[in-house]
Every structure is written in structure tokens, then in C-alpha cells.
Design a protein around this motif. Structure first.
Motif, PDB file in Angstrom:
ATOM      1  N   GLY A 187       3.704  -0.110  -2.993  1.00  0.00           N
ATOM      2  CA  GLY A 187       5.184   0.133  -3.122  1.00  0.00           C
ATOM      3  C   GLY A 187       6.030  -0.865  -4.352  1.00  0.00           C
ATOM      4  N   VAL A 188       5.804  -2.224  -3.098  1.00  0.00           N
ATOM      5  CA  VAL A 188       6.528  -3.053  -4.261  1.00  0.00           C
ATOM      6  C   VAL A 188       6.041  -3.482  -5.831  1.00  0.00           C
ATOM      7  CG1 VAL A 188       7.408  -5.756  -3.985  1.00  0.00           C
ATOM      8  CG2 VAL A 188       7.124  -4.765  -2.689  1.00  0.00           C
ATOM      9  N   MET A 189       4.850  -3.090  -5.614  1.00  0.00           N
ATOM     10  CA  MET A 189       4.071  -3.007  -6.724  1.00  0.00           C
ATOM     11  C   MET A 189       4.262  -1.846  -7.694  1.00  0.00           C
ATOM     12  SD  MET A 189      -0.055  -2.884  -7.474  1.00  0.00           S
ATOM     13  CE  MET A 189      -0.514  -1.542  -7.619  1.00  0.00           C
ATOM     14  N   GLU A 190       4.308  -0.560  -7.654  1.00  0.00           N
ATOM     15  CA  GLU A 190       4.643   0.413  -8.307  1.00  0.00           C
ATOM     16  C   GLU A 190       6.463  -0.293  -8.380  1.00  0.00           C
ATOM     17  OE1 GLU A 190       2.969   1.820  -9.413  1.00  0.00           O
ATOM     18  OE2 GLU A 190       1.088   2.411  -8.319  1.00  0.00           O
ATOM     19  N   ALA A 191       7.131  -0.491  -7.815  1.00  0.00           N
ATOM     20  CA  ALA A 191       8.808  -0.579  -8.131  1.00  0.00           C
ATOM     21  C   ALA A 191       8.752  -1.731  -9.465  1.00  0.00           C
ATOM     22  CB  ALA A 191       8.826  -0.910  -7.284  1.00  0.00           C
ATOM     23  N   GLU A 192       7.628  -2.671  -9.246  1.00  0.00           N
ATOM     24  CA  GLU A 192       8.214  -3.539  -9.759  1.00  0.00           C
ATOM     25  C   GLU A 192       7.315  -3.180 -11.552  1.00  0.00           C
ATOM     26  OE1 GLU A 192       5.457  -7.029  -8.703  1.00  0.00           O
ATOM     27  OE2 GLU A 192       7.197  -7.407  -7.331  1.00  0.00           O
ATOM     28  N   ASN A 193       6.334  -1.558 -11.550  1.00  0.00           N
ATOM     29  CA  ASN A 193       6.336  -1.829 -12.523  1.00  0.00           C
ATOM     30  C   ASN A 193       6.600   0.192 -13.177  1.00  0.00           C
ATOM     31  OD1 ASN A 193       3.854  -3.494 -13.656  1.00  0.00           O
ATOM     32  ND2 ASN A 193       3.241  -2.843 -11.363  1.00  0.00           N
ATOM     33  N   GLU A 194       8.053  -0.351 -12.624  1.00  0.00           N
ATOM     34  CA  GLU A 194       9.034   0.835 -12.988  1.00  0.00           C
ATOM     35  C   GLU A 194       8.049   2.203 -12.392  1.00  0.00           C
ATOM     36  OE1 GLU A 194      11.165   0.167 -16.368  1.00  0.00           O
ATOM     37  OE2 GLU A 194      11.751  -1.177 -15.536  1.00  0.00           O
ATOM     38  N   ASN A 195       7.600   2.693 -11.745  1.00  0.00           N
ATOM     39  CA  ASN A 195       6.868   3.707 -10.906  1.00  0.00           C
ATOM     40  C   ASN A 195       7.820   4.561  -9.799  1.00  0.00           C
ATOM     41  OD1 ASN A 195       5.089   3.860 -12.703  1.00  0.00           O
ATOM     42  ND2 ASN A 195       4.232   2.163 -11.865  1.00  0.00           N
ATOM     43  N   TRP A 196       8.713   4.106 -10.417  1.00  0.00           N
ATOM     44  CA  TRP A 196       9.958   4.687  -9.259  1.00  0.00           C
ATOM     45  C   TRP A 196       9.606   5.380  -7.905  1.00  0.00           C
ATOM     46  CZ3 TRP A 196      12.295   1.024  -9.842  1.00  0.00           C
ATOM     47  CH2 TRP A 196      12.981   0.202 -11.167  1.00  0.00           C
ATOM     48  N   LYS A 197       8.944   7.276  -8.876  1.00  0.00           N
ATOM     49  CA  LYS A 197       8.774   8.272  -7.922  1.00  0.00           C
ATOM     50  C   LYS A 197       7.768   7.416  -6.808  1.00  0.00           C
ATOM     51  CE  LYS A 197      11.435  11.192  -8.892  1.00  0.00           C
ATOM     52  NZ  LYS A 197      12.139  12.040  -7.308  1.00  0.00           N
ATOM     53  N   GLU A 198       6.579   6.885  -7.437  1.00  0.00           N
ATOM     54  CA  GLU A 198       5.231   6.411  -6.025  1.00  0.00           C
ATOM     55  C   GLU A 198       5.766   5.526  -5.680  1.00  0.00           C
ATOM     56  OE1 GLU A 198       5.553   7.044  -9.472  1.00  0.00           O
ATOM     57  OE2 GLU A 198       3.632   8.007 -10.165  1.00  0.00           O
ATOM     58  N   ALA A 199       6.391   4.363  -5.827  1.00  0.00           N
ATOM     59  CA  ALA A 199       7.128   3.470  -4.835  1.00  0.00           C
ATOM     60  C   ALA A 199       7.698   4.070  -3.787  1.00  0.00           C
ATOM     61  CB  ALA A 199       7.814   2.547  -5.529  1.00  0.00           C
ATOM     62  N   GLU A 200       8.515   4.931  -4.129  1.00  0.00           N
ATOM     63  CA  GLU A 200       9.389   5.963  -3.622  1.00  0.00           C
ATOM     64  C   GLU A 200       8.127   6.744  -1.790  1.00  0.00           C
ATOM     65  OE1 GLU A 200      12.741   9.066  -2.903  1.00  0.00           O
ATOM     66  OE2 GLU A 200      12.135   8.763  -4.218  1.00  0.00           O
ATOM     67  N   LEU A 201       7.542   6.572  -2.671  1.00  0.00           N
ATOM     68  CA  LEU A 201       6.829   7.730  -1.839  1.00  0.00           C
ATOM     69  C   LEU A 201       5.473   6.925  -0.747  1.00  0.00           C
ATOM     70  CD1 LEU A 201       4.734  10.610  -0.891  1.00  0.00           C
ATOM     71  CD2 LEU A 201       3.698   9.705  -2.687  1.00  0.00           C
ATOM     72  N   CYS A 202       5.171   5.455  -1.159  1.00  0.00           N
ATOM     73  CA  CYS A 202       4.509   5.038  -0.402  1.00  0.00           C
ATOM     74  C   CYS A 202       6.398   4.666   0.712  1.00  0.00           C
ATOM     75  CB  CYS A 202       4.603   3.030  -1.113  1.00  0.00           C
ATOM     76  SG  CYS A 202       2.931   3.654  -2.469  1.00  0.00           S
ATOM     77  N   PHE A 203       7.071   3.412  -0.027  1.00  0.00           N
ATOM     78  CA  PHE A 203       8.491   3.802   1.336  1.00  0.00           C
ATOM     79  C   PHE A 203       8.696   4.843   2.771  1.00  0.00           C
ATOM     80  CE2 PHE A 203       9.438   0.987  -2.137  1.00  0.00           C
ATOM     81  CZ  PHE A 203       9.034  -0.240  -1.930  1.00  0.00           C
ATOM     82  N   GLU A 204       8.649   5.860   1.597  1.00  0.00           N
ATOM     83  CA  GLU A 204       8.807   6.574   3.232  1.00  0.00           C
ATOM     84  C   GLU A 204       7.344   6.878   3.677  1.00  0.00           C
ATOM     85  OE1 GLU A 204      10.838   8.473   3.294  1.00  0.00           O
ATOM     86  OE2 GLU A 204      12.675   8.049   1.636  1.00  0.00           O
ATOM     87  N   THR A 205       6.524   6.848   3.389  1.00  0.00           N
ATOM     88  CA  THR A 205       5.348   7.299   4.194  1.00  0.00           C
ATOM     89  C   THR A 205       5.460   6.408   5.057  1.00  0.00           C
ATOM     90  OG1 THR A 205       4.167   8.017   2.218  1.00  0.00           O
ATOM     91  CG2 THR A 205       2.801   7.834   4.322  1.00  0.00           C
ATOM     92  N   VAL A 206       5.636   5.500   5.661  1.00  0.00           N
ATOM     93  CA  VAL A 206       5.438   4.487   6.252  1.00  0.00           C
ATOM     94  C   VAL A 206       6.550   4.693   6.950  1.00  0.00           C
ATOM     95  CG1 VAL A 206       5.924   1.691   6.918  1.00  0.00           C
ATOM     96  CG2 VAL A 206       5.119   2.030   4.378  1.00  0.00           C
ATOM     97  N   LEU A 207       7.830   4.381   6.866  1.00  0.00           N
ATOM     98  CA  LEU A 207       9.237   5.244   7.419  1.00  0.00           C
ATOM     99  C   LEU A 207       8.965   6.429   8.297  1.00  0.00           C
ATOM    100  CD1 LEU A 207      12.374   4.083   5.111  1.00  0.00           C
ATOM    101  CD2 LEU A 207      10.796   2.736   6.968  1.00  0.00           C
TER     102      LEU A 207
END
Length: 233
Positions: free
Chosen positions: A108-128
Motif C-alpha cells: 500500500g505504501v509503495m502504491e501510494a508513493e507512486n500515486e496509485n491511490w485506489k490500489e493503495a486504498e484497497l491494500c489498507f482497507e484489506t488489512v483493516l
């Protein structure tokens, strides 16, 4: 030995560990990280360790290690900038263990750093979904949301508050939360969060640094100097 700075001795101990028990994934990871981070060896040196771990686990008839693939992916991204390879390794980690919080977080952090916002959000939401009180994930999620082109201030604050509810004394959450609040113009609230951060962890230098910079910008050079000194000592 590694924590004490005795790096050569630590390396010898890790080598002995993998020789006596070749399928011990944690020892291979520690050896790879020691060589690539502390000794600053090339990514190739790390790959040798991770590939050996992968091979030895297969030989022992053991399942793949999500931790090996996560550490390997992190190295490929941070040391080589190879997003495609890192993404492939993170996915291998999640195939090995779909509930590996570290893999989801780092992906998620990697995707966010590369401005892939939706992919990052999916990663974080999955963990939570299965680890609702993971303050590291909530912190990373909040920081990601604060960097989106269109920021939802209420959502960012809500995520930081959830992180603090999970761990009220997490300086790693209090510092970026304070910076965000300062950006919104609430300097007093930012000061309070930074003060709480220094009390939670007096050795967390980013909190002291952020507070000193804040006071400098607010035209309080003497107070800033005192804060910077406290952070040094």
C-alpha cells in the motif's frame, strides 16, 4: 551483536544459523538485510539470500514464507526502484499468506508513493478488515489520504484518530497528524500533538524536528532553538 554495532560478528552468527538450519527463513532475512542495509552491499547480495531461503524451504517441503517475499519485495523497491518486480513479490507473499499485514502495508505504501491511490486504498482497507487496530496501517492510510489531489480532511483526521485510539502514545502517528493539522491552520492543536509526541517518545527525533520547524515558521526562534536542543539531547 547487530544492535550493539558488532556487524561482522552478527554476520557470522547469521551464517552459522542458516548453515545449521537452512530452512530458517528469519535468519536468511536478517542476513540479507544486514548485508544490504548495514554493509550497503548491492541488491544482488540480498537476492542471493532471499533466493536461498526460497530454495531451502522448497527442499524441506515447507510452505513459502510471506515474510521472505515481503522483505525481498521491499528491497527491490527501495534499493532498485523496481516497482514491477516488487509488486510481483508482494503478491507472492500474499499468495503464501493472504492475511500478512506487513505485505499489505508495504504494498500500500509503495502504491501510494507512486500515486496509485485506489490500489493503495484497497491494500489498507484489506488489512483493516481483519486487523482493525493496526496503528501503522492507519497512519500510512491517513498520510496517503492527505496527499491525494483532492483531500478529504474529515477522512484524514478520522484515520489519525483511529490510529491514536489503537495506540495513544504512538509518536509516529502524532508527528504526521500534527503536520496535517498545522497545514489546516490550527497551530495550537499541532503544538499539542507534538508535545504529546515528545512525551510519548523522547527519542523520536522527527517529533522534535517538526516542532522546532513549526516554531521557526511561527516566528518563535528562541523557542525553536530550545526545542531543537532538547531533541538533540
Amino acid at each position: 551483536e547487530e544492535k550493539a554495532g558488532h556487524l561482522s560478528q552478527a554476520e557470522s552468527l547469521y551464517i552459522s544459523a542458516v548453515r545449521s538450519r537452512p530452512s530458517h527463513a528469519a535468519s536468511w532475512i536478517a542476513l540479507a538485510q544486514l548485508r544490504t542495509r548495514k554493509f550497503r552491499q548491492s541488491a544482488a547480495a540480498g537476492r542471493v539470500c532471499y533466493q536461498a531461503a526460497e530454495r531451502e524451504l522448497q527442499k524441506a517441503g515447507m510452505p513459502p514464507s510471506a515474510w521472505v517475499y515481503t522483505a525481498w519485495a521491499s528491497m527491490e523497491y527501495k534499493k532498485c526502484g523496481d516497482i514491477r518486480r516488487a509488486r510481483k513479490l508482494f503478491k507472492a507473499a500474499l499468495t503464501a499468506d493472504k492475511r500478512c499485514s506487513a505485505a499489505w502495508l508495504q504494498l500500500g505504501v509503495m502504491e501510494a508513493e507512486n500515486e496509485n491511490w485506489k490500489e493503495a486504498e484497497l491494500c489498507f482497507e484489506t488489512v483493516l478488515k481483519f486487523d482493525k487496530r493496526n496503528s501503522r496501517v492507519l497512519q500510512a492510510y491517513a498520510i496517503m489520504e492527505s496527499k491525494r489531489p483532492t483531500v478529504n480532511n474529515r477522512k484524514v483526521i478520522g484515520l489519525f484518530e483511529r490510529a491514536l485510539k489503537a495506540n495513544p502514545r504512538d509518536a509516529g502517528v502524532l508527528q504526521p497528524y500534527a503536520l496535517f493539522v498545522a497545514q489546516l491552520g490550527d497551530i495550537d492543536a499541532a503544538r499539542e500533538l507534538l508535545r504529546r509526541g515528545t512525551e510519548a517518545n523522547k527519542r523520536h527525533s522527527p517529533v522534535w524536528q517538526a516542532w522546532g520547524v513549526l516554531e521557526t515558521r511561527e516566528g518563535n526562534p528562541e523557542k525553536a532553538r530550545q526545542i531543537f536542543q532538547q531533541g538533540i539531547w
